[in-house]
Design a protein around this motif. Structure first.
Motif, mmCIF file in Angstrom:
data_model
loop_
_atom_site.group_PDB
_atom_site.id
_atom_site.type_symbol
_atom_site.label_atom_id
_atom_site.label_comp_id
_atom_site.label_asym_id
_atom_site.label_seq_id
_atom_site.Cartn_x
_atom_site.Cartn_y
_atom_site.Cartn_z
ATOM 1 N N ALA A 211 -25.037 -48.986 -3.743
ATOM 2 C CA ALA A 211 -23.710 -49.205 -3.460
ATOM 3 C C ALA A 211 -22.925 -48.024 -4.370
ATOM 4 C CB ALA A 211 -23.092 -50.232 -3.693
ATOM 5 N N LYS A 212 -23.272 -47.735 -5.505
ATOM 6 C CA LYS A 212 -22.599 -46.655 -6.370
ATOM 7 C C LYS A 212 -23.042 -45.316 -5.825
ATOM 8 C CE LYS A 212 -23.419 -49.460 -10.379
ATOM 9 N NZ LYS A 212 -24.157 -49.558 -11.658
ATOM 10 N N LEU A 213 -24.250 -44.885 -5.223
ATOM 11 C CA LEU A 213 -24.451 -43.863 -4.405
ATOM 12 C C LEU A 213 -23.574 -43.474 -3.317
ATOM 13 C CD1 LEU A 213 -28.553 -43.514 -4.871
ATOM 14 C CD2 LEU A 213 -26.686 -42.299 -6.099
ATOM 15 N N ILE A 214 -23.344 -44.587 -2.638
ATOM 16 C CA ILE A 214 -22.608 -44.350 -1.156
ATOM 17 C C ILE A 214 -21.424 -44.299 -1.855
ATOM 18 C CG2 ILE A 214 -21.886 -45.688 0.600
ATOM 19 C CD1 ILE A 214 -24.386 -47.199 0.886
ATOM 20 N N ALA A 215 -20.768 -44.923 -2.615
ATOM 21 C CA ALA A 215 -19.178 -44.529 -3.194
ATOM 22 C C ALA A 215 -19.251 -43.135 -3.230
ATOM 23 C CB ALA A 215 -18.972 -45.533 -4.183
ATOM 24 N N ARG A 216 -20.223 -42.397 -4.429
ATOM 25 C CA ARG A 216 -20.255 -41.006 -4.477
ATOM 26 C C ARG A 216 -20.229 -40.186 -3.577
ATOM 27 N NH1 ARG A 216 -19.745 -39.911 -9.943
ATOM 28 N NH2 ARG A 216 -20.466 -41.699 -11.464
ATOM 29 N N MET A 217 -20.939 -40.508 -2.375
ATOM 30 C CA MET A 217 -21.695 -39.589 -1.361
ATOM 31 C C MET A 217 -20.622 -39.621 -0.181
ATOM 32 S SD MET A 217 -25.834 -39.636 -0.622
ATOM 33 C CE MET A 217 -25.936 -41.531 -0.555
ATOM 34 N N ASP A 218 -19.861 -40.811 -0.024
ATOM 35 C CA ASP A 218 -18.876 -40.939 1.138
ATOM 36 C C ASP A 218 -17.478 -40.412 0.560
ATOM 37 O OD1 ASP A 218 -17.870 -41.574 3.486
ATOM 38 O OD2 ASP A 218 -17.893 -43.602 3.259
ATOM 39 N N GLN A 219 -17.333 -39.060 0.284
ATOM 40 C CA GLN A 219 -16.142 -38.624 -0.063
ATOM 41 C C GLN A 219 -15.692 -37.572 1.024
ATOM 42 O OE1 GLN A 219 -14.561 -39.320 -2.874
ATOM 43 N NE2 GLN A 219 -16.049 -40.832 -3.298
ATOM 44 N N GLY A 220 -16.229 -37.812 2.243
ATOM 45 C CA GLY A 220 -15.423 -36.574 3.043
ATOM 46 C C GLY A 220 -16.079 -35.319 3.462
ATOM 47 N N GLN A 221 -17.033 -35.192 2.658
ATOM 48 C CA GLN A 221 -17.867 -33.784 3.000
ATOM 49 C C GLN A 221 -19.135 -33.896 3.926
ATOM 50 O OE1 GLN A 221 -18.946 -35.996 0.577
ATOM 51 N NE2 GLN A 221 -18.959 -34.695 -1.360
ATOM 52 N N GLY A 222 -19.338 -35.199 4.099
ATOM 53 C CA GLY A 222 -20.517 -35.367 5.285
ATOM 54 C C GLY A 222 -21.699 -35.604 4.610
ATOM 55 N N LEU A 223 -21.878 -35.648 3.386
ATOM 56 C CA LEU A 223 -23.226 -35.996 2.915
ATOM 57 C C LEU A 223 -23.838 -37.314 3.094
ATOM 58 C CD1 LEU A 223 -25.580 -35.077 0.794
ATOM 59 C CD2 LEU A 223 -24.273 -35.892 -0.994
ATOM 60 N N ILE A 224 -23.062 -38.368 3.171
ATOM 61 C CA ILE A 224 -23.799 -39.784 3.631
ATOM 62 C C ILE A 224 -24.051 -39.603 5.005
ATOM 63 C CG2 ILE A 224 -21.445 -40.505 4.228
ATOM 64 C CD1 ILE A 224 -24.123 -42.523 2.616
ATOM 65 N N ASP A 225 -23.530 -38.645 5.843
ATOM 66 C CA ASP A 225 -23.922 -38.819 7.336
ATOM 67 C C ASP A 225 -25.330 -38.266 7.385
ATOM 68 O OD1 ASP A 225 -21.312 -39.860 8.007
ATOM 69 O OD2 ASP A 225 -20.507 -37.799 8.122
ATOM 70 N N ARG A 226 -25.740 -37.360 6.300
ATOM 71 C CA ARG A 226 -27.100 -36.764 6.619
ATOM 72 C C ARG A 226 -28.164 -37.717 5.880
ATOM 73 N NH1 ARG A 226 -23.021 -33.158 6.332
ATOM 74 N NH2 ARG A 226 -23.390 -30.889 7.046
ATOM 75 N N PHE A 227 -27.924 -38.760 5.429
ATOM 76 C CA PHE A 227 -28.898 -39.725 4.790
ATOM 77 C C PHE A 227 -29.251 -40.840 5.857
ATOM 78 C CE2 PHE A 227 -28.186 -37.736 1.106
ATOM 79 C CZ PHE A 227 -29.001 -37.934 0.267
ATOM 80 N N LEU A 228 -30.690 -41.077 5.606
ATOM 81 C CA LEU A 228 -31.021 -42.397 6.582
ATOM 82 C C LEU A 228 -31.369 -43.402 5.307
ATOM 83 C CD1 LEU A 228 -33.800 -40.955 8.657
ATOM 84 C CD2 LEU A 228 -31.670 -41.683 9.451
ATOM 85 N N LEU A 229 -30.644 -44.538 5.548
ATOM 86 C CA LEU A 229 -30.555 -45.624 4.641
ATOM 87 C C LEU A 229 -31.373 -46.797 5.262
ATOM 88 C CD1 LEU A 229 -29.546 -46.064 1.849
ATOM 89 C CD2 LEU A 229 -27.685 -47.274 2.828
ATOM 90 N N ALA A 230 -32.310 -47.492 4.690
ATOM 91 C CA ALA A 230 -33.072 -48.410 5.281
ATOM 92 C C ALA A 230 -32.977 -49.663 4.329
ATOM 93 C CB ALA A 230 -34.524 -48.286 5.607
ATOM 94 N N VAL A 231 -32.772 -50.834 4.882
ATOM 95 C CA VAL A 231 -32.660 -51.955 4.110
ATOM 96 C C VAL A 231 -33.646 -53.119 4.686
ATOM 97 C CG1 VAL A 231 -31.004 -53.745 3.032
ATOM 98 C CG2 VAL A 231 -30.391 -51.360 3.393
ATOM 99 N N PRO A 232 -34.893 -52.998 4.737
ATOM 100 C CA PRO A 232 -35.676 -53.882 5.568
ATOM 101 C C PRO A 232 -35.696 -55.115 5.035
ATOM 102 C CG PRO A 232 -37.031 -52.477 4.102
ATOM 103 C CD PRO A 232 -35.382 -51.921 4.035
ATOM 104 N N ASN A 233 -36.200 -56.269 5.795
ATOM 105 C CA ASN A 233 -36.283 -57.642 5.211
ATOM 106 C C ASN A 233 -37.555 -57.621 4.578
ATOM 107 O OD1 ASN A 233 -35.858 -60.187 4.884
ATOM 108 N ND2 ASN A 233 -36.095 -60.982 6.954
ATOM 109 N N ALA A 234 -37.848 -57.108 3.532
ATOM 110 C CA ALA A 234 -39.257 -57.075 2.815
ATOM 111 C C ALA A 234 -39.201 -58.220 1.977
ATOM 112 C CB ALA A 234 -39.021 -55.672 2.093
ATOM 113 N N LEU A 235 -40.297 -59.026 1.818
ATOM 114 C CA LEU A 235 -40.600 -60.126 1.247
ATOM 115 C C LEU A 235 -41.939 -59.845 0.374
ATOM 116 C CD1 LEU A 235 -40.383 -63.060 3.728
ATOM 117 C CD2 LEU A 235 -38.553 -61.823 2.111
#
Length: 427
Positions: A211-235
């Motif tokens: 969440a902290k990384l997303i807040a830093r990356m999502d600043q309008g320059q498009g960096l967050i759009d270039r990342f693939l983010l996976a949150v699998p249901n990993a047990l």
């Protein structure tokens, strides 16, 4: 008094907030049989279990490693307008003890070490500084940032960008796109980075740090759009699951994945042409791009909504190329056809599978971004954050677009900030 710093607001959230958010995000379903043939999916699922990990972790590790190795070998993927570098940025999110580090070791670092043992330290970075990153890329001409705690790496780079205006966010954007860069230092010679320099990011972290990384990356320059983010249901794997998985793999060579990457490397040494798409796949990409352009143009003409921002049409061809290479290599090595070359033409089915997977990952990322924005919006402490809609998604057996449920009102959750900063969920 309310704080205006979004990072401070994120840090103040109760741990239950992130637990419940991760549950909702990881519940977005995905079936890995849609990505690989049955025998591959079975092998990867058992391989992940045998190392106390999850297929949702090891798949992005393997695809990112395949893409970087291909880029390092000079391979590109041809689209309708130009040849793209196979540079991919991937982060996967999960709880401690669920095998994130194991996936990176067995899906990335282990195969690369067996393949390029003497060269590994020359292109793998785990904790670069801002100037160190530029220096390494300009001198080595290829760089792969791999870290079992990617927050430490990216937070340092993005914090420098915020406080010192060093431009690290724009550097990452340009490297993704394959643009040439030049940096001038007062105490050193110019640092030039050529176009299409092989560069990739692979790492993992936990939800609060994500969440902290997303807040830093999502600043309008498009960096967050270039990342693939996976949150699998990993047990966490049980002892029986690990034992059963290892028994299932007992007939396979222990270094099978290493053999696959050796085969990929050998095939690409003499490859002259870029990976390109079959005519049907080109038509599929054209329709996707036209639909996105139409959506953007309608938003511009309307003027009341923000035009959509996405790198979907850059990510899909790259993931499709990596999926094509890894699937072909896995199949040929399994069948003992390691003398056969990897085809350079990507078929429609592979492209559709990649598009489905990228859509799944971007869905998870977009939902997290919405949530972060909702709690980071400046407001009084006693004010209620606007409701955020989290639709459930359905993935049928057949490949088809993701369609939200019609019962969106049932799927709302409300983030309510009070003195205890407790998150209340609407079930």
């Amino acid at each position: 008094m309310a704080t205006k710093n979004p990072l401070t607001k994120i840090a103040r959230q109760h741990e239950v907030t992130w637990t419940q958010l991760q549950k909702r995000i990881s519940d977005v379903p995905y079936i890995f049989q849609q990505l690989f043939p049955d025998d591959m999916e079975t092998f990867l699922r058992h391989k992940a279990s045998s190392i106390n990990s999850s297929i949702g972790y090891i798949v992005p590790a393997l695809l990112s490693t395949t893409a970087f190795l291909s880029a390092k070998n000079g391979c590109r993927v041809a689209t309708a307008t130009h040849e793209q570098p196979m540079n991919i940025y991937t982060i996967f999110v999960g709880y401690p003890g669920t095998g994130k580090s194991s996936a990176i070791q067995h899906g990335c670092l282990g195969p690369l070490a067996s393949l390029l043992d003497n060269e590994l330290s020359s292109f793998i970075l785990d904790r670069p500084t801002s100037s160190g990153l530029v220096k390494h890329i300009s001198t080595k001409q290829s760089t792969f940032i791999v870290s079992p705690e990617i927050y430490d790496v990216l937070n340092k780079l993005l914090k420098n960008d915020e406080d010192n205006a060093s431009g690290d966010a724009m550097l990452l954007c340009k490297l993704f796109s394959g643009e040439a860069c030049s940096y001038t230092y007062s105490t050193e010679s110019n640092r030039d980075i050529p176009a299409n320099t092989p560069f990739a990011i692979l790492g993992c972290t936990q939800m609060p740090n994500a969440a902290k990384l997303i807040a830093r990356m999502d600043q309008g320059q498009g960096l967050i759009d270039r990342f693939l983010l996976a949150v699998p249901n990993a047990l966490c794997s049980t002892s029986d699951e690990v034992e059963n998985a290892r028994e299932h793999l007992s007939t396979e060579p222990e270094d099978f994945l290493n053999q696959v990457f050796h085969y990929i490397n050998e095939c690409q040494q003499n490859q002259q042409n870029a990976y390109e798409f079959h005519d049907e796949a080109k038509h599929f990409l054209k329709n996707k791009k036209d639909a996105f352009v139409t959506e953007v143009n309608e938003a511009i003409q309307d003027g009341s909504v923000i035009p959509p921002k996405s790198k979907h049409m850059d990510l899909v061809p790259r993931v499709a190329a990596a999926l094509h290479v890894f699937t072909a290599a896995f199949t040929n090595v399994s069948a003992g056809h390691d003398e056969d070359p990897i085809p350079t033409v990507i078929d429609l089915q592979t492209l559709q599978r990649a598009e489905k997977y990228v859509t799944y990952l971007e869905t998870q990322k977009n939902l997290i971004c919405q949530f972060i924005k909702s709690i980071a919006t400046p407001q009084e402490d006693n004010q209620r954050v606007p409701m955020l809609k989290l639709p459930f998604f359905s993935f049928p057996d057949q490949l088809s677009p993701i369609v939200p449920s019609a019962n969106l009102d049932r799927d709302l959750f409300v983030v309510q900030q009070n003195k205890n900063t407790t998150t209340r969920w609407n079930n």
